[in-house]
Enzyme design. Structure first.
Site, PDB file in Angstrom:
ATOM      1  N   TYR A  27     -20.286  50.637   4.778  1.00 18.41           N
ATOM      2  CA  TYR A  27     -19.771  50.385   3.430  1.00 18.41           C
ATOM      3  C   TYR A  27     -20.600  49.313   2.727  1.00 18.41           C
ATOM      4  CZ  TYR A  27     -15.692  52.880   5.263  1.00 18.41           C
ATOM      5  OH  TYR A  27     -14.854  53.814   5.812  1.00 18.41           O
ATOM      6  N   GLU A  40       8.348  43.704   2.105  1.00 15.62           N
ATOM      7  CA  GLU A  40       8.266  44.782   1.110  1.00 15.62           C
ATOM      8  C   GLU A  40       8.454  44.290  -0.325  1.00 15.62           C
ATOM      9  OE1 GLU A  40      11.210  47.046   3.127  1.00 15.62           O
ATOM     10  OE2 GLU A  40       9.771  48.531   3.864  1.00 15.62           O
TER      11      GLU A  40
END
Ligand SMILES: [Zn+2]
Ligand SMILES: [Zn+2]
Length: 395
Positions: A298, A375
């Site tokens: 990458y 979350e």
């Protein structure tokens, strides 16, 4: 309160439900069939204008603003899980043996579906188009980004935004932004040393592959200290050396495997050139043949400074200065989101979301079998990505 954040809070329970469902059914790179089907079903339900399939499991949802023609913004998330056996006791833990969403890509998909729902509802407020890019196989080289770019389906995108969650002790929901170098490149180096075997007592009649490999290791380690600008970083570590069979036999072959990571393309190129030079030099002094194979991975992620300014000004205006903070140091890992910039020539920004951890569990790193997130952070992740798109499209 900011309209997007308000919407994000109102759909939060549904987003959590989607996230937990994906978390308990992890799928590794290019095998995200179930995840892909859920994404398409939800995008359809939310009423996006178009659903594209750039790859077998990749998905692009297209949402057109009703205020007229304008720019196109690409919001990207990744979808794949890892070959990690989950060790948490969460009620929604992985149901697949040996696979886990240990890099938070389940959170990314759930948030991106939330972005789709919010943007569909806010269509009247913006011009132009948003493309929600669900990228498969980020974790497996050569990565899913290249295939999506090659599909031609993001050719019209003017600016790309990506977001990655980061497990943290506190600061839940904080967006971390940085101009310039943000994540490293990652390449692999495979070196084979071919010498000439001989009796351990007569080294002068042999070409010792192990000695040459040791010299290579030392010289490669000097690239950072002698060839790279001290203000730049190039991480080069030799992590495998294999060779030899017996105490009295000089080894005729020895293999080395190394990783190179750099924050800029210039540094990466210097390091690669020096590896070739060192191999030729050791070849000459050792009499061994040295074959190097550098497999490019990458690219380094360079955040577009102007784009960072545009969105941080917008965040400040819409959500207050506390919504984000300057990321002091770049991320040590690599991300194939970089290709959305380097391969298309378009500006891109990769941001990080401080995503806490489940209370009562230790803070762990990405890719760990104990990696958990709070979350709550997803509310802010959705607000960050949708507002980034609006910052461009409302102009
Ligand atoms: Zn990862
Ligand atoms: Zn990741």
């Amino acid at each position: 309160m900011n309209k997007v954040l308000n919407e994000a809070i109102s759909i939060f329970d549904d987003v959590v439900e989607i996230r937990r469902d994906i978390h308990s059914h992890p799928e590794q790179g290019n095998k995200e069939f179930r995840t892909s089907a859920i994404i398409k079903e939800k995008l359809n339900e939310y009423g996006v204008d178009e659903i594209l399939s750039p790859t077998e499991t990749g998905v692009i949802g297209v949402i057109k603003g009703k205020k007229g023609e304008g720019k196109t913004v690409g919001l990207r998330c990744d979808m794949d899980a890892l070959p990690v056996e989950e060790e948490t006791n969460l009620p929604f833990k992985s149901q697949v043996k040996g696979e886990m969403h240990a890099c938070g890509h389940d959170m990314h998909v759930a948030m991106m579906l939330g972005n789709a729902r919010i943007l569909c509802k806010m269509r009247d407020n913006f011009t132009g188009t948003v493309k929600l890019i669900f990228e498969p196989s980020e974790e497996i080289q050569p990565g899913g980004a290249r295939k999506i770019i090659d599909s031609g389906m993001v050719d019209d995108v003017d600016a790309f935004f990506g977001l990655h969650v980061n497990p943290t002790k506190n600061d839940v929901g904080k967006i971390c932004l940085r101009k310039g170098s943000t994540a490293t490149s990652a390449d692999e180096v495979y070196i084979k040393v071919h010498g000439k075997s001989g009796h351990g007592s007569t080294p002068h009649k042999a070409n010792d592959a192990i000695l040459a490999a040791c010299q290579l290791n030392v010289l490669l380690g000097q690239i950072q200290s002698r060839n790279i600008d001290p203000l730049e970083t190039c991480i080069l570590t030799v992590n495998v050396i294999e060779g030899g069979i017996k105490s009295n036999v000089i080894a005729d072959t020895c293999n080395l495997i190394a990783t190179i990571r750099a924050y800029t393309q210039e540094t990466r190129e210097i390091a690669i050139q020096k590896i070739h030079d060192i191999c030729r030099g050791v070849e000459k002094i050792s009499g061994c043949k040295v074959e190097e194979d550098i497999r490019l991975g990458y690219d380094a992620m360079i955040n577009d400074s102007r784009l960072v300014e545009i969105i941080s000004d917008y965040y400040k205006k819409e959500l207050g200065g506390d919504f984000y903070k300057k990321m002091e140091e770049p991320f040590g890992g690599s991300e194939d989101f970089s290709f959305f910039s380097t391969k298309t020539g378009k500006p891109a920004v990769l941001m990080f979301l401080s995503a806490g951890h489940v209370k009562g569990m230790p803070v762990s790193t990405l890719h760990s079998p104990n990696c958990t997130f709070d979350e709550e952070a997803m509310k802010y992740g959705m607000a960050a990505m949708t507002n980034a798109a609006l910052a461009i499209l409302e102009k």
